[in-house]
Design a protein around this motif. Structure first.
Motif, PDB file in Angstrom:
ATOM      1  N   VAL A   1       0.827  -1.212   0.000  1.00  0.00           N
ATOM      2  CA  VAL A   1       0.000   0.000   0.000  1.00  0.00           C
ATOM      3  C   VAL A   1       0.857   1.256   0.000  1.00  0.00           C
ATOM      4  CG1 VAL A   1      -1.647   1.335   1.383  1.00  0.00           C
ATOM      5  CG2 VAL A   1      -1.991  -1.105   1.059  1.00  0.00           C
ATOM      6  N   THR A   2       1.992   1.199   0.694  1.00  0.00           N
ATOM      7  CA  THR A   2       2.884   2.360   0.775  1.00  0.00           C
ATOM      8  C   THR A   2       3.878   2.420  -0.380  1.00  0.00           C
ATOM      9  OG1 THR A   2       4.289   1.080   2.293  1.00  0.00           O
ATOM     10  CG2 THR A   2       2.692   2.583   3.274  1.00  0.00           C
ATOM     11  N   ASN A   3       3.622   1.605  -1.428  1.00  0.00           N
ATOM     12  CA  ASN A   3       4.430   1.640  -2.667  1.00  0.00           C
ATOM     13  C   ASN A   3       5.890   1.250  -2.444  1.00  0.00           C
ATOM     14  OD1 ASN A   3       2.240   2.523  -4.286  1.00  0.00           O
ATOM     15  ND2 ASN A   3       2.568   4.624  -3.573  1.00  0.00           N
ATOM     16  N   PHE A   4       6.106   0.269  -1.538  1.00  0.00           N
ATOM     17  CA  PHE A   4       7.450  -0.271  -1.337  1.00  0.00           C
ATOM     18  C   PHE A   4       7.429  -1.771  -1.642  1.00  0.00           C
ATOM     19  CE2 PHE A   4       7.677   3.572   1.249  1.00  0.00           C
ATOM     20  CZ  PHE A   4       8.934   4.060   0.924  1.00  0.00           C
ATOM     21  N   GLY A   5       6.831  -2.123  -2.784  1.00  0.00           N
ATOM     22  CA  GLY A   5       6.628  -3.527  -3.128  1.00  0.00           C
ATOM     23  C   GLY A   5       7.895  -4.353  -3.199  1.00  0.00           C
ATOM     24  N   THR A   6       9.030  -3.730  -3.542  1.00  0.00           N
ATOM     25  CA  THR A   6      10.277  -4.483  -3.652  1.00  0.00           C
ATOM     26  C   THR A   6      10.809  -4.928  -2.291  1.00  0.00           C
ATOM     27  OG1 THR A   6      11.504  -2.387  -3.657  1.00  0.00           O
ATOM     28  CG2 THR A   6      10.951  -3.354  -5.800  1.00  0.00           C
ATOM     29  N   TRP A   7      10.229  -4.394  -1.216  1.00  0.00           N
ATOM     30  CA  TRP A   7      10.684  -4.735   0.133  1.00  0.00           C
ATOM     31  C   TRP A   7       9.859  -5.861   0.765  1.00  0.00           C
ATOM     32  CZ3 TRP A   7      14.719  -2.468   2.939  1.00  0.00           C
ATOM     33  CH2 TRP A   7      15.378  -1.431   2.286  1.00  0.00           C
ATOM     34  N   VAL A   8       8.953  -6.462   0.004  1.00  0.00           N
ATOM     35  CA  VAL A   8       8.058  -7.473   0.573  1.00  0.00           C
ATOM     36  C   VAL A   8       8.842  -8.638   1.167  1.00  0.00           C
ATOM     37  CG1 VAL A   8       6.346  -9.220  -0.006  1.00  0.00           C
ATOM     38  CG2 VAL A   8       6.039  -6.887  -0.790  1.00  0.00           C
ATOM     39  N   ASP A   9       9.797  -9.182   0.416  1.00  0.00           N
ATOM     40  CA  ASP A   9      10.570 -10.320   0.923  1.00  0.00           C
ATOM     41  C   ASP A   9      11.416  -9.927   2.129  1.00  0.00           C
ATOM     42  OD1 ASP A   9       9.551 -12.010  -0.975  1.00  0.00           O
ATOM     43  OD2 ASP A   9      11.185 -11.692  -2.399  1.00  0.00           O
ATOM     44  N   ALA A  10      11.859  -8.682   2.169  1.00  0.00           N
ATOM     45  CA  ALA A  10      12.650  -8.224   3.311  1.00  0.00           C
ATOM     46  C   ALA A  10      11.828  -8.214   4.589  1.00  0.00           C
ATOM     47  CB  ALA A  10      13.201  -6.828   3.038  1.00  0.00           C
ATOM     48  N   VAL A  11      10.499  -8.095   4.461  1.00  0.00           N
ATOM     49  CA  VAL A  11       9.637  -8.111   5.641  1.00  0.00           C
ATOM     50  C   VAL A  11       9.739  -9.446   6.363  1.00  0.00           C
ATOM     51  CG1 VAL A  11       7.221  -8.077   6.406  1.00  0.00           C
ATOM     52  CG2 VAL A  11       8.033  -6.393   4.763  1.00  0.00           C
ATOM     53  N   SER A  12       9.743 -10.560   5.592  1.00  0.00           N
ATOM     54  CA  SER A  12       9.843 -11.890   6.199  1.00  0.00           C
ATOM     55  C   SER A  12      11.148 -12.039   6.964  1.00  0.00           C
ATOM     56  CB  SER A  12       9.747 -12.970   5.107  1.00  0.00           C
ATOM     57  OG  SER A  12       8.559 -12.832   4.377  1.00  0.00           O
TER      58      SER A  12
END
Length: 295
Positions: free
Chosen positions: A260-271
């Motif tokens: 939602v905050t337009n940081f889609g490339t950081w999705v895997d970094a969340v895990s």
């Protein structure tokens, strides 16, 4: 509200995938690195069958669950159980089981990649047609509703079964002390195969439902979900099914927030970030207990 609904759908998919992995790891001590390949290959077999025969959604999901159960049970019986028999104790076998799981996973992955040429596949021959419901500002599909009901329902039912049934008590006893449980009459080998079959069935079900939801998945999709399952289990606490349920929706919520905050490339970094933070601040997880070893 729409993003919360999307989070519930994504979290339910994660939950179905992680429940089987958490069940096997938290009770019989099997960290199955082939879980992602079983997830993918169950959907792939259903894909091959629907190319020849038109089937409805329930039949396809049951078929994928059956394939997953058989694959996981055979993996336990032919690979992991043999490793355990040749090791002096379970701790000595852990690394060998881990490597064995990676080796087992490579076989179905290679088959799917060769047949599909590493292209996404789906259930084009299915008779299921998703419906779209508009509830005020909310837009929800029938597939999303099925996924949420299945994920939450199975998660609650499995947690209840582990707490109140004799088999659940036996599994929890194995997780605490396998040797003492064996002395008290618990058949660890039979329970291990049954547990892995349940884990594989959940993986197959998740694979089929995710394929319906996205319309297609790639042969590598299962491997990508493995790290997310680790994050959920570590976040919730190993051995706690309630923790896995909470961890799945927390991870889904965090990833949705990133999108939602337009940081889609950081999705895997969340895990990875969640695993790192939990290991630093609360190593036993949100609902886990500190382990005490007496010598």
């Amino acid at each position: 509200m729409q993003e919360l609904l999307n989070t519930a759908t994504l979290g339910s998919i994660y939950l179905l995938f992680a429940l089987g992995m958490a069940l096997a790891w938290g009770t019989i001590g099997i960290l199955n690195f082939a879980h992602g390949a079983i997830f993918m290959f169950s959907a792939f077999v259903a894909h091959l069958i629907t190319n020849e025969v038109t089937l409805p959604l329930p039949v396809i999901v049951l078929l994928a669950a059956l394939v997953g159960a058989v694959m996981s049970a055979l993996t336990q019986w032919l690979a992991f159980e043999q490793i355990l028999k040749r090791s002096k104790d379970h701790r000595a076998a852990e690394l060998r089981i881990l490597i064995g799981g990676i080796g087992v996973a490579a076989i179905p992955l290679a088959i799917a990649q060769k047949v599909t040429r590493s292209s996404p596949f789906g259930f084009t021959g299915s008779s299921y047609q998703p419906e779209v419901f508009q509830l005020g500002p909310l837009r929800v599909t029938s597939t999303a509703l099925i996924i949420i009901v299945a994920g939450v329902g199975i998660g609650v039912a499995l947690t209840w079964w582990l707490k109140v049934s004799r088999q659940g008590l036996a599994l929890r006893a194995i997780g605490v002390d396998a040797e003492t449980a064996s002395v008290m009459g618990v058949n660890r080998s039979a329970l291990a195969v049954a547990t892995m079959a349940i884990a594989g069935a959940l993986a197959g079900m998740a694979g089929a439902l995710l394929t319906f939801h996205l319309q297609a998945i790639a042969p590598e999709t299962g491997d990508q979900l493995l790290i997310k399952a680790f994050a959920m289990i570590v976040l919730g606490g190993l051995g706690s099914m309630v923790g896995v349920i909470v961890g799945a929706f927390v991870l889904a919520g965090a990833e949705t927030l990133v999108f939602v905050t337009n940081f889609g490339t950081w999705v895997d970094a969340v895990s990875f970030g969640l695993i790192f933070l939990v290991l630093l601040m609360r190593p036993q997880g949100l609902f886990g207990r500190q382990e005490v070893r007496r010598t």
